[in-house]
Design a protein around this motif. Sequence first.
Motif, PDB file in Angstrom:
ATOM      1  N   ILE A  42       0.837  -1.208   0.000  1.00 43.25           N
ATOM      2  CA  ILE A  42       0.000   0.000   0.000  1.00 43.25           C
ATOM      3  C   ILE A  42       0.871   1.257   0.000  1.00 43.25           C
ATOM      4  O   ILE A  42       0.607   2.208  -0.741  1.00 43.25           O
ATOM      5  N   SER A  43       1.920   1.242   0.811  1.00 47.11           N
ATOM      6  CA  SER A  43       2.805   2.405   0.900  1.00 47.11           C
ATOM      7  C   SER A  43       3.593   2.610  -0.386  1.00 47.11           C
ATOM      8  O   SER A  43       3.667   3.734  -0.911  1.00 47.11           O
ATOM      9  N   ARG A  45       2.970   1.639  -3.400  1.00 50.87           N
ATOM     10  CA  ARG A  45       2.138   1.946  -4.558  1.00 50.87           C
ATOM     11  C   ARG A  45       1.343   3.237  -4.398  1.00 50.87           C
ATOM     12  O   ARG A  45       0.575   3.607  -5.280  1.00 50.87           O
ATOM     13  N   GLY A  46       1.504   3.913  -3.275  1.00 50.12           N
ATOM     14  CA  GLY A  46       0.804   5.170  -3.062  1.00 50.12           C
ATOM     15  C   GLY A  46      -0.708   5.027  -3.058  1.00 50.12           C
ATOM     16  O   GLY A  46      -1.432   5.886  -3.566  1.00 50.12           O
ATOM     17  N   ILE A  47      -1.193   3.964  -2.462  1.00 45.31           N
ATOM     18  CA  ILE A  47      -2.634   3.684  -2.431  1.00 45.31           C
ATOM     19  C   ILE A  47      -3.313   4.538  -1.366  1.00 45.31           C
ATOM     20  O   ILE A  47      -2.830   4.660  -0.236  1.00 45.31           O
ATOM     21  N   LYS A  48      -4.428   5.117  -1.737  1.00 41.84           N
ATOM     22  CA  LYS A  48      -5.265   5.858  -0.795  1.00 41.84           C
ATOM     23  C   LYS A  48      -6.383   4.929  -0.335  1.00 41.84           C
ATOM     24  O   LYS A  48      -7.202   4.487  -1.139  1.00 41.84           O
ATOM     25  N   VAL A  49      -6.400   4.629   0.936  1.00 43.53           N
ATOM     26  CA  VAL A  49      -7.391   3.691   1.475  1.00 43.53           C
ATOM     27  C   VAL A  49      -8.620   4.442   1.963  1.00 43.53           C
ATOM     28  O   VAL A  49      -8.518   5.348   2.796  1.00 43.53           O
ATOM     29  N   LEU A  50      -9.782   4.053   1.434  1.00 39.36           N
ATOM     30  CA  LEU A  50     -11.054   4.649   1.836  1.00 39.36           C
ATOM     31  C   LEU A  50     -11.733   3.794   2.898  1.00 39.36           C
ATOM     32  O   LEU A  50     -11.651   2.562   2.862  1.00 39.36           O
ATOM     33  N   LYS A  51     -12.413   4.449   3.815  1.00 34.93           N
ATOM     34  CA  LYS A  51     -13.312   3.738   4.722  1.00 34.93           C
ATOM     35  C   LYS A  51     -14.584   3.378   3.953  1.00 34.93           C
ATOM     36  O   LYS A  51     -14.902   4.006   2.940  1.00 34.93           O
TER      37      LYS A  51
END
Length: 213
Positions: A42-43, A45-51
């Motif tokens: 996740i870090s 790949r620059g993933i933005k995690v949504l709730k």
Amino acid sequence: MKKIAYFLMTLVAAVTVFSSCSDDETYADQKKRERNAINRYISERGIKVLKESEFEANGCVTDTAKNEFVYLDDSNVYMQIIRKGCGKKIEKGETATVLCRYEEYNLLTDSLQSTNMIGYYISVVDKMNVQNTSGTFTASFEAGESLMYSLYRSTSVPSGWLVPFTYINVGRPEKEGDEIAKVRLIVPHTQGHQYATNGVYPCLYNITYERGR
């Protein structure tokens, strides 16, 4: 089929290595290693995690330009909807044949583990029968018509593969502009196939879903 058998033998050997390396590890240690692998992916790949609440407020879509994934609490799966798909959802009480092409990456080793999108296996489209029972999805691969079955010797579909059905349409392109559903999933061992479960490792999947005839 010889190539499939060889690939399976290689896979079993790899899982054996994982197991032998984990002789002194507790299950808690293995889960921590898995969590670290997911967090690293996740870090990096620059993933933005949504709730889930954010995802639902956005109309149950993920913005691929922002590299958004939604974290789903019940399954611990991270999902990115790349294409929502043409056609309609699999309705409650319905059983449908679904055709899938996929890539499977082992996130512990950061390696492609299996795929029916390239090379020898491109002629194999994984076929599964999916049933929606009051909003709960179950599915099984058709033996002899699935690379996943050939590799893992089980008709059981990983639970993580079923998560998108709540949100995507499963149809067949009928006119210009129609596209089949495509998702990207980060699947923990608890929602994976038996090798992932036994080896306690997470997989990344790119999967397309198309309704069969």
